[in-house]
Design a protein around this motif. Structure first.
Motif, PDB file in Angstrom:
ATOM      1  N   VAL A   1       0.841  -1.192   0.000  1.00  0.00           N
ATOM      2  CA  VAL A   1       0.000   0.000   0.000  1.00  0.00           C
ATOM      3  C   VAL A   1       0.879   1.245   0.000  1.00  0.00           C
ATOM      4  O   VAL A   1       1.919   1.283   0.660  1.00  0.00           O
ATOM      5  N   ILE A   2       0.462   2.255  -0.737  1.00  0.00           N
ATOM      6  CA  ILE A   2       1.095   3.571  -0.640  1.00  0.00           C
ATOM      7  C   ILE A   2       0.497   4.224   0.601  1.00  0.00           C
ATOM      8  O   ILE A   2      -0.731   4.343   0.700  1.00  0.00           O
TER       9      ILE A   2
ATOM     10  N   ALA B   1      -4.248   3.456  -2.735  1.00  0.00           N
ATOM     11  CA  ALA B   1      -3.395   3.148  -3.876  1.00  0.00           C
ATOM     12  C   ALA B   1      -2.320   2.168  -3.436  1.00  0.00           C
ATOM     13  O   ALA B   1      -1.974   2.099  -2.253  1.00  0.00           O
ATOM     14  N   ALA B   2      -1.807   1.415  -4.386  1.00  0.00           N
ATOM     15  CA  ALA B   2      -0.789   0.416  -4.091  1.00  0.00           C
ATOM     16  C   ALA B   2       0.216   0.351  -5.229  1.00  0.00           C
ATOM     17  O   ALA B   2      -0.058   0.805  -6.343  1.00  0.00           O
ATOM     18  N   LEU B   3       1.371  -0.205  -4.918  1.00  0.00           N
ATOM     19  CA  LEU B   3       2.395  -0.505  -5.915  1.00  0.00           C
ATOM     20  C   LEU B   3       2.582  -2.012  -5.942  1.00  0.00           C
ATOM     21  O   LEU B   3       2.504  -2.669  -4.899  1.00  0.00           O
ATOM     22  N   SER B   4       2.869  -2.535  -7.120  1.00  0.00           N
ATOM     23  CA  SER B   4       3.159  -3.968  -7.196  1.00  0.00           C
ATOM     24  C   SER B   4       4.220  -4.229  -8.244  1.00  0.00           C
ATOM     25  O   SER B   4       4.442  -3.426  -9.150  1.00  0.00           O
ATOM     26  N   VAL B   5       4.884  -5.350  -8.062  1.00  0.00           N
ATOM     27  CA  VAL B   5       5.866  -5.840  -9.022  1.00  0.00           C
ATOM     28  C   VAL B   5       5.412  -7.233  -9.433  1.00  0.00           C
ATOM     29  O   VAL B   5       5.148  -8.081  -8.575  1.00  0.00           O
ATOM     30  N   SER B   6       5.298  -7.435 -10.738  1.00  0.00           N
ATOM     31  CA  SER B   6       4.889  -8.729 -11.276  1.00  0.00           C
ATOM     32  C   SER B   6       6.053  -9.365 -12.007  1.00  0.00           C
ATOM     33  O   SER B   6       6.866  -8.667 -12.602  1.00  0.00           O
ATOM     34  N   MET B   7       6.095 -10.674 -11.963  1.00  0.00           N
ATOM     35  CA  MET B   7       7.172 -11.401 -12.623  1.00  0.00           C
ATOM     36  C   MET B   7       6.688 -12.792 -13.014  1.00  0.00           C
ATOM     37  O   MET B   7       5.732 -13.290 -12.428  1.00  0.00           O
ATOM     38  N   PRO B   8       7.352 -13.391 -13.983  1.00  0.00           N
ATOM     39  CA  PRO B   8       7.046 -14.791 -14.244  1.00  0.00           C
ATOM     40  C   PRO B   8       7.335 -15.594 -12.978  1.00  0.00           C
ATOM     41  O   PRO B   8       8.334 -15.353 -12.288  1.00  0.00           O
ATOM     42  N   THR B   9       6.473 -16.514 -12.636  1.00  0.00           N
ATOM     43  CA  THR B   9       6.650 -17.322 -11.430  1.00  0.00           C
ATOM     44  C   THR B   9       8.012 -18.005 -11.426  1.00  0.00           C
ATOM     45  O   THR B   9       8.629 -18.156 -10.368  1.00  0.00           O
ATOM     46  N   ALA B  10       8.508 -18.351 -12.597  1.00  0.00           N
ATOM     47  CA  ALA B  10       9.824 -19.000 -12.693  1.00  0.00           C
ATOM     48  C   ALA B  10      10.943 -18.095 -12.180  1.00  0.00           C
ATOM     49  O   ALA B  10      11.994 -18.572 -11.762  1.00  0.00           O
ATOM     50  N   ARG B  11      10.744 -16.780 -12.176  1.00  0.00           N
ATOM     51  CA  ARG B  11      11.764 -15.842 -11.692  1.00  0.00           C
ATOM     52  C   ARG B  11      11.607 -15.515 -10.202  1.00  0.00           C
ATOM     53  O   ARG B  11      12.473 -14.869  -9.622  1.00  0.00           O
TER      54      ARG B  11
END
Length: 140
Positions: free
Chosen positions: A84-85, A98-108
């Motif tokens: 959360v911001i 508001a929020a921040l997120s980081v997405s990635m391939p599960t393999a990473r």
């Protein structure tokens, strides 16, 4: 609102403008964890009692940890971490959702990377909050 893509061949693409259920997305889960049980019931009236209770337990964990994880809840092969911001400190300021997120391939994704990733996300969230506070002070 915005996306920055990696230059890796295996990556998560831009999802700007795409809407996902808050209870599944990492940023949404982080935001829902800030809500009271009453607010949660109002925002998710479609959930039957067992689902609502399960979500409430998961959100308790998010509150304790200070971040949320989406492990392939919205898409196979995708893991995301969200925070959360923080809201402005000024008395009378409207609540910030508001929020921040980081997405990635599960393999990473790996548990070893989680602590530095969350630390970076929290620092970025504080910086965004500070920028927003400065912008609102300058507009008054």
């Amino acid at each position: 609102v915005a996306t920055v893509e990696s230059d890796q061949v295996l990556r998560v693409g831009d999802r700007t403008g795409r809407s996902l259920p808050a209870r599944l997305a990492s940023g949404g889960r982080a935001l829902l964890a800030q809500m009271s049980a009453e607010e949660l019931a109002q925002t998710h009236p479609d959930l039957v009692a067992p689902e609502r209770e399960g979500l409430a337990r998961e959100l308790d964990g998010v509150r304790r940890l200070g971040f949320a994880i989406n492990r392939e809840l919205t898409e196979d092969g995708l893991t995301a971490v969200g925070v959360v911001i923080p809201p402005p400190d000024a008395v009378g300021s409207p609540p910030l959702r508001a929020a921040l997120s980081v997405s990635m391939p599960t393999a990473r994704f790996s548990e070893q990377r989680l602590t530095p990733l969350v630390s970076s996300l929290l620092a970025a969230a504080r910086a965004v909050a500070a920028d927003l506070a400065g912008a609102s002070e300058g507009s008054g």
